[in-house]
Write a protein that holds these residues in place. Structure first.
Motif, PDB file in Angstrom:
ATOM      1  N   PRO A  24     -33.645 -16.205 -22.855  1.00 35.84           N
ATOM      2  CA  PRO A  24     -32.701 -15.862 -21.786  1.00 35.84           C
ATOM      3  C   PRO A  24     -31.828 -14.671 -22.164  1.00 35.84           C
ATOM      4  O   PRO A  24     -31.782 -14.244 -23.323  1.00 35.84           O
ATOM      5  CB  PRO A  24     -31.852 -17.132 -21.676  1.00 35.84           C
ATOM      6  N   GLU A  25     -31.152 -14.144 -21.164  1.00 30.13           N
ATOM      7  CA  GLU A  25     -30.141 -13.124 -21.419  1.00 30.13           C
ATOM      8  C   GLU A  25     -28.866 -13.843 -21.824  1.00 30.13           C
ATOM      9  O   GLU A  25     -28.293 -14.614 -21.046  1.00 30.13           O
ATOM     10  CB  GLU A  25     -29.904 -12.285 -20.164  1.00 30.13           C
ATOM     11  N   PHE A  26     -28.427 -13.629 -23.053  1.00 31.13           N
ATOM     12  CA  PHE A  26     -27.328 -14.413 -23.601  1.00 31.13           C
ATOM     13  C   PHE A  26     -25.982 -13.997 -23.016  1.00 31.13           C
ATOM     14  O   PHE A  26     -25.690 -12.804 -22.869  1.00 31.13           O
ATOM     15  CB  PHE A  26     -27.285 -14.292 -25.123  1.00 31.13           C
ATOM     16  N   GLN A  27     -25.156 -15.006 -22.704  1.00 31.92           N
ATOM     17  CA  GLN A  27     -23.793 -14.741 -22.245  1.00 31.92           C
ATOM     18  C   GLN A  27     -22.957 -14.143 -23.366  1.00 31.92           C
ATOM     19  O   GLN A  27     -22.147 -13.244 -23.143  1.00 31.92           O
ATOM     20  CB  GLN A  27     -23.127 -16.046 -21.787  1.00 31.92           C
ATOM     21  N   ASN A  28     -23.152 -14.667 -24.580  1.00 32.95           N
ATOM     22  CA  ASN A  28     -22.351 -14.266 -25.734  1.00 32.95           C
ATOM     23  C   ASN A  28     -22.963 -14.874 -27.001  1.00 32.95           C
ATOM     24  O   ASN A  28     -24.038 -15.494 -26.946  1.00 32.95           O
ATOM     25  CB  ASN A  28     -20.892 -14.723 -25.563  1.00 32.95           C
ATOM     26  N   LYS A  29     -22.274 -14.745 -28.103  1.00 29.59           N
ATOM     27  CA  LYS A  29     -22.781 -15.253 -29.381  1.00 29.59           C
ATOM     28  C   LYS A  29     -22.948 -16.780 -29.348  1.00 29.59           C
ATOM     29  O   LYS A  29     -23.914 -17.315 -29.913  1.00 29.59           O
ATOM     30  CB  LYS A  29     -21.838 -14.861 -30.515  1.00 29.59           C
ATOM     31  N   GLY A  30     -22.026 -17.467 -28.676  1.00 33.57           N
ATOM     32  CA  GLY A  30     -22.119 -18.916 -28.590  1.00 33.57           C
ATOM     33  C   GLY A  30     -23.401 -19.354 -27.909  1.00 33.57           C
ATOM     34  O   GLY A  30     -24.079 -20.284 -28.355  1.00 33.57           O
ATOM     35  N   HIS A  31     -23.756 -18.678 -26.813  1.00 35.61           N
ATOM     36  CA  HIS A  31     -24.987 -18.965 -26.076  1.00 35.61           C
ATOM     37  C   HIS A  31     -26.206 -18.741 -26.973  1.00 35.61           C
ATOM     38  O   HIS A  31     -27.132 -19.566 -27.002  1.00 35.61           O
ATOM     39  CB  HIS A  31     -25.046 -18.068 -24.842  1.00 35.61           C
ATOM     40  N   GLU A  32     -26.203 -17.672 -27.711  1.00 40.92           N
ATOM     41  CA  GLU A  32     -27.330 -17.366 -28.593  1.00 40.92           C
ATOM     42  C   GLU A  32     -27.483 -18.416 -29.689  1.00 40.92           C
ATOM     43  O   GLU A  32     -28.606 -18.832 -30.019  1.00 40.92           O
ATOM     44  CB  GLU A  32     -27.138 -15.988 -29.220  1.00 40.92           C
ATOM     45  N   LEU A  33     -26.367 -18.891 -30.241  1.00 35.57           N
ATOM     46  CA  LEU A  33     -26.425 -19.920 -31.283  1.00 35.57           C
ATOM     47  C   LEU A  33     -26.975 -21.233 -30.734  1.00 35.57           C
ATOM     48  O   LEU A  33     -27.756 -21.922 -31.409  1.00 35.57           O
ATOM     49  CB  LEU A  33     -25.024 -20.150 -31.871  1.00 35.57           C
ATOM     50  N   VAL A  34     -26.591 -21.582 -29.511  1.00 35.80           N
ATOM     51  CA  VAL A  34     -27.112 -22.803 -28.890  1.00 35.80           C
ATOM     52  C   VAL A  34     -28.607 -22.658 -28.636  1.00 35.80           C
ATOM     53  O   VAL A  34     -29.386 -23.594 -28.868  1.00 35.80           O
ATOM     54  CB  VAL A  34     -26.355 -23.119 -27.584  1.00 35.80           C
ATOM     55  N   TYR A  35     -29.033 -21.485 -28.186  1.00 35.72           N
ATOM     56  CA  TYR A  35     -30.457 -21.233 -27.963  1.00 35.72           C
ATOM     57  C   TYR A  35     -31.249 -21.409 -29.267  1.00 35.72           C
ATOM     58  O   TYR A  35     -32.290 -22.078 -29.288  1.00 35.72           O
ATOM     59  CB  TYR A  35     -30.656 -19.824 -27.419  1.00 35.72           C
ATOM     60  N   GLU A  36     -30.739 -20.847 -30.352  1.00 41.65           N
ATOM     61  CA  GLU A  36     -31.425 -20.965 -31.643  1.00 41.65           C
ATOM     62  C   GLU A  36     -31.479 -22.423 -32.099  1.00 41.65           C
ATOM     63  O   GLU A  36     -32.481 -22.874 -32.674  1.00 41.65           O
ATOM     64  CB  GLU A  36     -30.705 -20.106 -32.687  1.00 41.65           C
ATOM     65  N   MET A  37     -30.406 -23.171 -31.833  1.00 40.97           N
ATOM     66  CA  MET A  37     -30.378 -24.589 -32.189  1.00 40.97           C
ATOM     67  C   MET A  37     -31.453 -25.366 -31.431  1.00 40.97           C
ATOM     68  O   MET A  37     -32.166 -26.187 -32.011  1.00 40.97           O
ATOM     69  CB  MET A  37     -28.985 -25.163 -31.887  1.00 40.97           C
ATOM     70  N   VAL A  38     -31.583 -25.085 -30.134  1.00 41.52           N
ATOM     71  CA  VAL A  38     -32.556 -25.802 -29.314  1.00 41.52           C
ATOM     72  C   VAL A  38     -33.982 -25.497 -29.774  1.00 41.52           C
ATOM     73  O   VAL A  38     -34.846 -26.381 -29.783  1.00 41.52           O
ATOM     74  CB  VAL A  38     -32.365 -25.467 -27.819  1.00 41.52           C
ATOM     75  N   GLN A  39     -34.242 -24.259 -30.188  1.00 39.11           N
ATOM     76  CA  GLN A  39     -35.572 -23.933 -30.708  1.00 39.11           C
ATOM     77  C   GLN A  39     -35.856 -24.718 -31.985  1.00 39.11           C
ATOM     78  O   GLN A  39     -37.003 -25.081 -32.270  1.00 39.11           O
ATOM     79  CB  GLN A  39     -35.697 -22.425 -30.988  1.00 39.11           C
ATOM     80  N   LYS A  40     -34.809 -25.003 -32.742  1.00 40.22           N
ATOM     81  CA  LYS A  40     -34.981 -25.728 -34.011  1.00 40.22           C
ATOM     82  C   LYS A  40     -35.297 -27.214 -33.767  1.00 40.22           C
ATOM     83  O   LYS A  40     -36.188 -27.785 -34.419  1.00 40.22           O
ATOM     84  CB  LYS A  40     -33.704 -25.594 -34.853  1.00 40.22           C
ATOM     85  N   VAL A  41     -34.600 -27.847 -32.837  1.00 40.08           N
ATOM     86  CA  VAL A  41     -34.812 -29.281 -32.623  1.00 40.08           C
ATOM     87  C   VAL A  41     -35.990 -29.555 -31.678  1.00 40.08           C
ATOM     88  O   VAL A  41     -36.571 -30.643 -31.698  1.00 40.08           O
ATOM     89  CB  VAL A  41     -33.544 -29.973 -32.079  1.00 40.08           C
ATOM     90  N   GLY A  42     -36.338 -28.556 -30.846  1.00 43.97           N
ATOM     91  CA  GLY A  42     -37.401 -28.724 -29.859  1.00 43.97           C
ATOM     92  C   GLY A  42     -36.857 -28.513 -28.467  1.00 43.97           C
ATOM     93  O   GLY A  42     -35.938 -29.222 -28.051  1.00 43.97           O
ATOM     94  N   ASP A  43     -37.405 -27.532 -27.743  1.00 46.87           N
ATOM     95  CA  ASP A  43     -36.846 -27.195 -26.435  1.00 46.87           C
ATOM     96  C   ASP A  43     -37.306 -28.182 -25.363  1.00 46.87           C
ATOM     97  O   ASP A  43     -38.084 -29.100 -25.625  1.00 46.87           O
ATOM     98  CB  ASP A  43     -37.183 -25.756 -26.039  1.00 46.87           C
ATOM     99  N   PHE A  44     -36.783 -27.991 -24.135  1.00 49.92           N
ATOM    100  CA  PHE A  44     -37.049 -28.977 -23.090  1.00 49.92           C
ATOM    101  C   PHE A  44     -38.525 -29.012 -22.684  1.00 49.92           C
ATOM    102  O   PHE A  44     -39.041 -30.074 -22.333  1.00 49.92           O
ATOM    103  CB  PHE A  44     -36.187 -28.721 -21.848  1.00 49.92           C
ATOM    104  N   SER A  45     -39.210 -27.879 -22.747  1.00 49.55           N
ATOM    105  CA  SER A  45     -40.632 -27.892 -22.402  1.00 49.55           C
ATOM    106  C   SER A  45     -41.416 -28.754 -23.390  1.00 49.55           C
ATOM    107  O   SER A  45     -42.355 -29.459 -23.009  1.00 49.55           O
ATOM    108  CB  SER A  45     -41.199 -26.467 -22.359  1.00 49.55           C
ATOM    109  N   SER A  46     -41.016 -28.725 -24.670  1.00 53.27           N
ATOM    110  CA  SER A  46     -41.666 -29.575 -25.674  1.00 53.27           C
ATOM    111  C   SER A  46     -41.404 -31.048 -25.389  1.00 53.27           C
ATOM    112  O   SER A  46     -42.280 -31.894 -25.579  1.00 53.27           O
ATOM    113  CB  SER A  46     -41.155 -29.222 -27.073  1.00 53.27           C
ATOM    114  N   LEU A  47     -40.189 -31.341 -24.927  1.00 55.33           N
ATOM    115  CA  LEU A  47     -39.845 -32.715 -24.572  1.00 55.33           C
ATOM    116  C   LEU A  47     -40.570 -33.140 -23.304  1.00 55.33           C
ATOM    117  O   LEU A  47     -41.171 -34.225 -23.239  1.00 55.33           O
ATOM    118  CB  LEU A  47     -38.328 -32.818 -24.375  1.00 55.33           C
TER     119      LEU A  47
END
Length: 277
Positions: A38-61
């Motif tokens: 996605p187009e990140f809102q800010n650094k916080g958004h980017e960190l959350v995106y990276e976290m979700v890739q680490k645990v498994g994103d919604f498509s994987s679920l």
């Protein structure tokens, strides 16, 4: 001599074509990754995106279609709920059969069943449908809440979420990024707020602060601690405990509330019919 020159030329051509093909495939892969990012809102958004890739994103679920597990909730004074939970990810269908419910609707003796079938919340006691509005209000809180807690990390990338990078902080010899999460409210009603502590080394959320507006928990949040388990390729926070805190993550003297998820099984073959009352 001429045949050797032609052979060398063919080999060079094949090497060049192989390199060109590999380069194109790598470029296409990167283009696909960029389209999914996605187009990140800010650094916080980017960190959350990276976290979700680490645990498994919604498509994987969502690819796993459904989940069933045992949910055990124990209050600080020992009040216990035990339910057999079932969810369909497509449509967020939710069901729970409570064999112990000292905290949830304790006025009913024996098993109770709660469900959400995509359009309706329902409650049954010992097989009989309950229509009491006060009891159904609790069902309308429990069903989406239990579902949300299970899918929370993936749903932190849903539309309508605002991210604010708070800063960095060391806690117990670990370094954390702190990200505040808030939610858009179409009707201007108050919504819950989360404050994530993302471990710099692992990129996952070790703990987070949260409010529960529906129960008047706004000024003083809870602090939730998480332990993860890897199940079918996903990192699931199966062990949780929380207690009252401050927005600076200073814990109260209250006892811990614990929530454990056990016997997790994905893609169990359940259908929408299993969520009808």
């Amino acid at each position: 001599m001429r045949m050797n020159s032609i052979t060398k030329l063919n080999v060079l051509t094949l090497v060049f074509l192989s390199f060109l093909l590999a380069s194109c495939q790598d470029k296409n892969q990167k283009n696909t990754e960029n389209q999914n990012q996605p187009e990140f809102q800010n650094k916080g958004h980017e960190l959350v995106y990276e976290m979700v890739q680490k645990v498994g994103d919604f498509s994987s679920l969502a690819d796993k279609k459904s989940v069933e597990y045992t949910y055990t909730y124990v209050t600080a004074d020992g009040g216990t709920d035990i339910s057999q939970e079932k969810y369909l990810f497509d449509g967020e269908y939710s069901y729970g059969r409570y064999t112990t419910h000292e905290r949830t609707l304790p006025q009913f003796e024996g098993d109770i069943e709660q469900g959400y079938n995509g359009t309706e919340y329902w409650l049954k006691h010992n097989g009989e449908v309950i229509t009491d509005e006060e009891a159904l209000t609790r069902v309308k809180f429990n069903r989406p809440t239990n579902y949300y807690w299970f899918t929370m990390m993936q749903k932190l990338l849903d539309p309508g979420i605002n991210y604010e990078y708070i800063g960095e902080r060391p806690i117990n010899d670990k370094e954390y990024h702190i990200v505040k999460i808030s939610f858009d409210s179409p009707d201007d009603k108050p919504t819950d707020t989360y404050q994530l502590y993302i471990n710099k080394e692992t990129s996952i959320v070790d703990q987070f602060l949260f409010t529960v507006v529906d129960f008047g928990v706004e000024e003083t949040p809870y602090l939730m601690l998480l332990d993860y388990e890897k199940i079918d390729g996903l990192l699931i926070p199966t062990k949780r405990k929380y207690k009252a805190s401050t927005w600076n993550a200073d814990l109260s003297d209250e006892g811990w509330i614990t929530v454990n998820w056990t016997d997790i099984k994905f893609d169990t073959g359940i259908t929408k019919d299993d969520f009808e009352k």
